[in-house]
Design an enzyme around this catalytic site. Structure first.
Site, PDB file in Angstrom:
ATOM      1  N   LYS A 127      -3.204   1.281   5.208  1.00 51.55           N
ATOM      2  CA  LYS A 127      -3.119   0.498   3.979  1.00 51.55           C
ATOM      3  C   LYS A 127      -1.687   0.035   3.802  1.00 51.55           C
ATOM      4  O   LYS A 127      -0.738   0.649   4.321  1.00 51.55           O
ATOM      5  CB  LYS A 127      -3.583   1.292   2.755  1.00 51.55           C
ATOM      6  CG  LYS A 127      -2.754   2.514   2.369  1.00 51.55           C
ATOM      7  CD  LYS A 127      -1.488   2.266   1.572  1.00 51.55           C
ATOM      8  CE  LYS A 127      -1.748   1.444   0.327  1.00 51.55           C
ATOM      9  NZ  LYS A 127      -0.432   1.189  -0.389  1.00 51.55           N
ATOM     10  N   THR A 138       6.028   0.152   3.191  1.00 55.52           N
ATOM     11  CA  THR A 138       5.154   0.918   2.301  1.00 55.52           C
ATOM     12  C   THR A 138       3.766   0.890   2.877  1.00 55.52           C
ATOM     13  O   THR A 138       3.063  -0.079   2.737  1.00 55.52           O
ATOM     14  CB  THR A 138       5.073   0.300   0.914  1.00 55.52           C
ATOM     15  OG1 THR A 138       6.353   0.314   0.360  1.00 55.52           O
ATOM     16  CG2 THR A 138       4.191   1.103   0.007  1.00 55.52           C
TER      17      THR A 138
END
Length: 332
Positions: A127, A138
């Site tokens: 993700k 991230t």
């Protein structure tokens, strides 16, 4: 919190038996605690260990992703864990896990591979959409295999794969507080013949493919660019130069507007090389192409109105989403 814990897990534990992931809250320096969120993560790991009769919480690997600064609703999470049983486990599909870890992602990211001899496999989910910058971005990524590969070899394989993939992407130039790429082996299938080389290659391919998905799915992304540099500079300098160019706001604005203002590429290259006292790197000539179309060579731009229209059409064609800009309003 989870990053500190997991560094200790990797250093001190010989194995892991569970991974617990939450989204929406990143558990980074939350208010109300002074241990960076470690105790909250450990409480959740302890609940998982108790619920599934694991020896201790050190066998549980926690991950969090989401908003920075908020505190995890630990009591609610533990109550939810207590309501789970082994009946909740399934091995038919990794898709539910891939969907569950998404935040601002537009779609789940999954890759899988079955070996040529049909004996072992690799499955992976990831993700990430915002705060994407090399080192690592991230993002969360979990890679599972049943091939029995020793821990050191697994670590070496993962390091090489990440260097070519997750550490080579950028969307917004903002590094994250909560990166994780985890590679786990159940050690069920013993390798034979060329299995290890096949595993290394497929691990690389999966990581490159998933990291490309993350860029393609970046918040506000309209174009995906691949920058290739050929030079006599070392690999780190080439990477830093590429990162500098791709993170140039002027360059990104031009690409987003399908505007072939390619002088911004040369300006970014010159800015980086000048700051690093590396201007001699272009003494033998600098050649720049966009979409395999030459735009700069031997100190001069190779541009005219026709070439600029070709470049603009190329950028428009490569746009991920259809442009609403009318032909007469385009810049070239």
């Amino acid at each position: 919190g989870p990053i500190y814990i997991n560094k200790d897990r990797i250093k001190n534990s010989s194995k892991l038996q569970a991974v617990v992931i939450n989204n929406k809250i990143s558990n980074v320096c939350p208010g109300g605690v002074n241990d960076f969120g470690r105790s909250d993560s450990e409480s959740i790991c302890d609940a998982i260990a108790n619920q599934y009769a694991l020896t201790n919480k050190d066998l549980v690997f926690p991950s969090s992703t989401g908003i920075i600064g908020w505190r995890l609703p630990v009591p609610s999470i533990i109550n939810a864990i207590k309501s789970l049983s082994k009946d909740n486990f399934q091995s038919k599909s990794i898709l539910p896990a891939a969907k569950s870890i998404t935040t601002t992602d537009r779609y789940p990211k999954i890759r899988s591979y079955i070996s040529r001899n049909k004996k072992w496999s690799i499955s992976a989910i990831a993700k990430g959409a915002g705060m994407i910058e090399p080192n690592m971005a991230t993002m969360l990524c979990y890679i599972l295999t049943d091939l029995n590969v020793d821990r050191k070899t697994l670590q070496d394989c993962l390091y090489n794969a990440v260097d070519k993939s997750f550490n080579s992407i950028t969307v917004d130039g903002d590094q994250s507080t909560s990166d994780t790429v985890l590679l786990l082996s159940s050690q069920v299938i013993e390798p034979s013949n060329d299995d290890l080389e096949e595993f290394k290659q497929q691990l690389n391919d999966i990581c490159v493919s998933l990291s490309s998905d993350i860029v393609r799915n970046g918040e506000g992304t309209n174009h995906v660019m691949k920058l290739t540099i050929y030079s006599q500079l070392d690999n780190k300098t080439n990477k830093d130069l590429g990162r500098f160019v791709l993170n140039s706001n002027l360059f990104k604005c031009a690409i987003a507007g399908n505007d072939p203002n390619v002088g911004r590429i040369i300006a970014a290259i010159g800015s980086y090389l000048g700051k690093q006292n590396l201007t001699k790197a272009t003494e033998n000539g600098l050649i720049v192409k966009l979409g395999n179309i030459p735009i700069f060579k031997d100190g001069s731009f190779l541009l005219d109105p026709e070439t600029e229209k070709v470049l603009s059409d190329y950028l428009l064609d490569k746009q991920l989403y259809q442009s609403t800009l009318k032909e007469e309003d385009r810049n070239y």
